[in-house]
Design a protein around this motif. Sequence first.
Motif, PDB file in Angstrom:
ATOM      1  N   LEU A   1       0.813  -1.213   0.000  1.00 52.46           N
ATOM      2  CA  LEU A   1       0.000   0.000   0.000  1.00 52.46           C
ATOM      3  C   LEU A   1       0.851   1.269   0.000  1.00 52.46           C
ATOM      4  CD1 LEU A   1      -2.893  -0.842   2.496  1.00 52.46           C
ATOM      5  CD2 LEU A   1      -3.107  -0.459   0.043  1.00 52.46           C
ATOM      6  N   PHE A   2       1.821   1.321   0.904  1.00 52.00           N
ATOM      7  CA  PHE A   2       2.546   2.569   1.137  1.00 52.00           C
ATOM      8  C   PHE A   2       3.923   2.615   0.478  1.00 52.00           C
ATOM      9  CE2 PHE A   2      -0.109   1.971   5.060  1.00 52.00           C
ATOM     10  CZ  PHE A   2      -1.104   2.856   4.668  1.00 52.00           C
ATOM     11  N   GLY A   3       4.385   1.476  -0.050  1.00 50.28           N
ATOM     12  CA  GLY A   3       5.702   1.443  -0.667  1.00 50.28           C
ATOM     13  C   GLY A   3       6.812   1.167   0.337  1.00 50.28           C
ATOM     14  N   HIS A   4       8.002   0.974  -0.163  1.00 47.06           N
ATOM     15  CA  HIS A   4       9.146   0.728   0.719  1.00 47.06           C
ATOM     16  C   HIS A   4      10.424   1.141   0.017  1.00 47.06           C
ATOM     17  CE1 HIS A   4      10.515  -2.801  -1.598  1.00 47.06           C
ATOM     18  NE2 HIS A   4       9.230  -3.122  -1.706  1.00 47.06           N
ATOM     19  N   LYS A   5      11.442   1.380   0.822  1.00 49.05           N
ATOM     20  CA  LYS A   5      12.759   1.712   0.283  1.00 49.05           C
ATOM     21  C   LYS A   5      13.574   0.431   0.093  1.00 49.05           C
ATOM     22  CE  LYS A   5      14.899   5.433   1.503  1.00 49.05           C
ATOM     23  NZ  LYS A   5      14.647   6.499   0.518  1.00 49.05           N
ATOM     24  N   LYS A   6      14.548   0.502  -0.740  1.00 45.36           N
ATOM     25  CA  LYS A   6      15.438  -0.629  -0.966  1.00 45.36           C
ATOM     26  C   LYS A   6      16.130  -1.005   0.336  1.00 45.36           C
ATOM     27  CE  LYS A   6      19.393  -2.102  -3.753  1.00 45.36           C
ATOM     28  NZ  LYS A   6      20.349  -1.702  -4.834  1.00 45.36           N
ATOM     29  N   GLY A   7      16.109  -2.300   0.663  1.00 46.32           N
ATOM     30  CA  GLY A   7      16.734  -2.786   1.876  1.00 46.32           C
ATOM     31  C   GLY A   7      15.928  -2.589   3.141  1.00 46.32           C
ATOM     32  N   ALA A   8      14.665  -2.133   3.007  1.00 43.16           N
ATOM     33  CA  ALA A   8      13.847  -1.864   4.199  1.00 43.16           C
ATOM     34  C   ALA A   8      13.540  -3.139   4.976  1.00 43.16           C
ATOM     35  CB  ALA A   8      12.551  -1.171   3.804  1.00 43.16           C
ATOM     36  N   PHE A   9      13.522  -4.275   4.299  1.00 44.29           N
ATOM     37  CA  PHE A   9      13.281  -5.565   4.953  1.00 44.29           C
ATOM     38  C   PHE A   9      13.877  -6.649   4.077  1.00 44.29           C
ATOM     39  CE2 PHE A   9       9.521  -4.176   2.612  1.00 44.29           C
ATOM     40  CZ  PHE A   9       9.362  -5.194   1.691  1.00 44.29           C
ATOM     41  N   THR A  10      13.978  -7.837   4.627  1.00 43.38           N
ATOM     42  CA  THR A  10      14.557  -8.950   3.888  1.00 43.38           C
ATOM     43  C   THR A  10      13.783  -9.184   2.593  1.00 43.38           C
ATOM     44  OG1 THR A  10      15.226  -9.993   5.952  1.00 43.38           O
ATOM     45  CG2 THR A  10      15.162 -11.398   3.988  1.00 43.38           C
ATOM     46  N   GLY A  11      14.489  -9.202   1.492  1.00 40.03           N
ATOM     47  CA  GLY A  11      13.861  -9.410   0.196  1.00 40.03           C
ATOM     48  C   GLY A  11      13.546  -8.129  -0.546  1.00 40.03           C
ATOM     49  N   ALA A  12      13.717  -6.973   0.108  1.00 36.25           N
ATOM     50  CA  ALA A  12      13.440  -5.692  -0.559  1.00 36.25           C
ATOM     51  C   ALA A  12      14.668  -5.269  -1.353  1.00 36.25           C
ATOM     52  CB  ALA A  12      13.050  -4.632   0.466  1.00 36.25           C
ATOM     53  N   THR A  13      14.886  -5.945  -2.456  1.00 35.10           N
ATOM     54  CA  THR A  13      16.084  -5.676  -3.267  1.00 35.10           C
ATOM     55  C   THR A  13      15.935  -4.418  -4.118  1.00 35.10           C
ATOM     56  OG1 THR A  13      15.213  -7.140  -4.991  1.00 35.10           O
ATOM     57  CG2 THR A  13      16.703  -8.114  -3.357  1.00 35.10           C
TER      58      THR A  13
ATOM     59  N   ARG B   1       0.818   5.637  -4.137  1.00 35.61           N
ATOM     60  CA  ARG B   1       1.534   6.512  -5.064  1.00 35.61           C
ATOM     61  C   ARG B   1       1.240   6.142  -6.514  1.00 35.61           C
ATOM     62  NH1 ARG B   1       7.445   5.968  -2.854  1.00 35.61           N
ATOM     63  NH2 ARG B   1       7.971   7.368  -4.588  1.00 35.61           N
ATOM     64  N   ALA B   2       0.974   4.846  -6.776  1.00 35.05           N
ATOM     65  CA  ALA B   2       0.605   4.442  -8.135  1.00 35.05           C
ATOM     66  C   ALA B   2      -0.725   5.067  -8.559  1.00 35.05           C
ATOM     67  CB  ALA B   2       0.513   2.922  -8.222  1.00 35.05           C
ATOM     68  N   ALA B   3      -1.605   5.317  -7.581  1.00 37.33           N
ATOM     69  CA  ALA B   3      -2.913   5.899  -7.878  1.00 37.33           C
ATOM     70  C   ALA B   3      -2.907   7.419  -7.767  1.00 37.33           C
ATOM     71  CB  ALA B   3      -3.965   5.327  -6.930  1.00 37.33           C
ATOM     72  N   ASP B   4      -1.759   8.050  -7.588  1.00 34.70           N
ATOM     73  CA  ASP B   4      -1.685   9.492  -7.368  1.00 34.70           C
ATOM     74  C   ASP B   4      -2.406  10.250  -8.481  1.00 34.70           C
ATOM     75  OD1 ASP B   4      -0.835  11.730  -5.858  1.00 34.70           O
ATOM     76  OD2 ASP B   4       0.753  12.105  -7.319  1.00 34.70           O
ATOM     77  N   GLY B   5      -3.295  11.142  -8.084  1.00 34.87           N
ATOM     78  CA  GLY B   5      -4.091  11.900  -9.030  1.00 34.87           C
ATOM     79  C   GLY B   5      -5.373  11.206  -9.433  1.00 34.87           C
ATOM     80  N   GLY B   6      -5.478   9.912  -9.111  1.00 32.55           N
ATOM     81  CA  GLY B   6      -6.636   9.132  -9.519  1.00 32.55           C
ATOM     82  C   GLY B   6      -7.405   8.569  -8.345  1.00 32.55           C
TER      83      GLY B   6
END
Length: 417
Positions: free
Chosen positions: A165-177, A185-190
């Motif tokens: 839903l909210f997104g994540h930064k690279k390395g924020a958790f295991t597997g977040a490559t 953010r994908a729906a921004d403006g919509g």
Amino acid sequence: MNGLGSTDSVRRTHAPLVQRAEAILGALGGTAAALLRSAGDPVHPGPGPVVTLERSAHPALQRESGRGRFKLSYSDPCDEGALAALLAAVAAPGSPIAADPESLSILALADRLAASEIPVLIGGPTGTGKEVLSRFIHQRSPRAAKPFVAVNCAAMPETMLEALLFGHKKGAFTGATEAAQGFFRAADGGTLMLDEIAEMPLNLQAKLLRALQEGEVVPIGSTEPIKIDVRIIACANRDLPTEVAEGRFRADLFYRLNVFPLALRPLRERADDVAPLAFAMMLRHAPQGRPLPWLSAEALDVLRHHGWPGNVRELENVVRRALLLADGAAEIAVQHIVFDQPARLVGDALPAAEQTEPRRLSNIVQISEARAIIATLAACGGSRIAAARELGISERTLRYRLAAFRDAGIAVAGGRR
């Protein structure tokens, strides 16, 4: 849904049918995007469908050469099938299709609501068209040119839902490559549609509330909020006030979402919608290049009086089945209509159900599963949490099983937490 344009010829020759269709489509305030014509009338190219009308002793709906070109032959302008076929032919792909007065009032209200920015909460049983209505609101809104993103909160693992839903930064958790922007953010403006929002975990509900109040999200692994401009449409197939009262849904989030609630009724309570939906399903699933069978008056009558525990999804299954059984026939007759055969009773009456229901493998499995769940709930004093632990499943899965049994007409008590 769209309004209708029509030639002078078609208005003179087919006035009763055209006026009935205009009355239904005009209730939505749509602009003309479909054209009705008589044979021999000139065709003016446009973005919408073109339907040629003719009177004939043999009703038929035919696809003609060219995308969105149809020929509708009918014998009686007051016939339910003629109106239903016309409504299905002029409908844009993915748009709502309705003829029931209450359904039309809901769509007219949604059309007015689309111009605003307020959140919308759509309630109704599974399979009643909540996503179709959500898309309708988006497409009629000033945000129509921007993204429409649909998220099913029950279809994603709880551990991943926040990041999705909210997104994540690279390395924020295991597997977040890689970094990910998330659905907000994908729906921004919509428009962001949150389906089955009652299944969202309580801790995530608090973060959703903050995102709605502040108009910003904080990706996992970040400390910097990101501004978003998103219109929220939330959908629920369970009664949210009850969920609030029982502590499974935050009251503050409910009141934030419940600015303008809409409720979709089960299909069995809007029988006038069945025929146009059935013709629309036939248009969707009939093989291209083959003649379309006509839904006979007797078949439509059987469909109208069915209980539809599976709502529109069940209707779609029945129509697809009928197309296969008709196998190129000119007409879908009563013998081509085969409904789903769910088990009807459990508990004390379960042995009788086993005797009367066809012994299909799906029925046997469903009855056995219902027996096991009933017995375990009884042994656990009606506690869903304890029963789920004994059955080796999550409470959420158990709730889904109970809801599925009820949708299928199986009488199973819901238990308590």
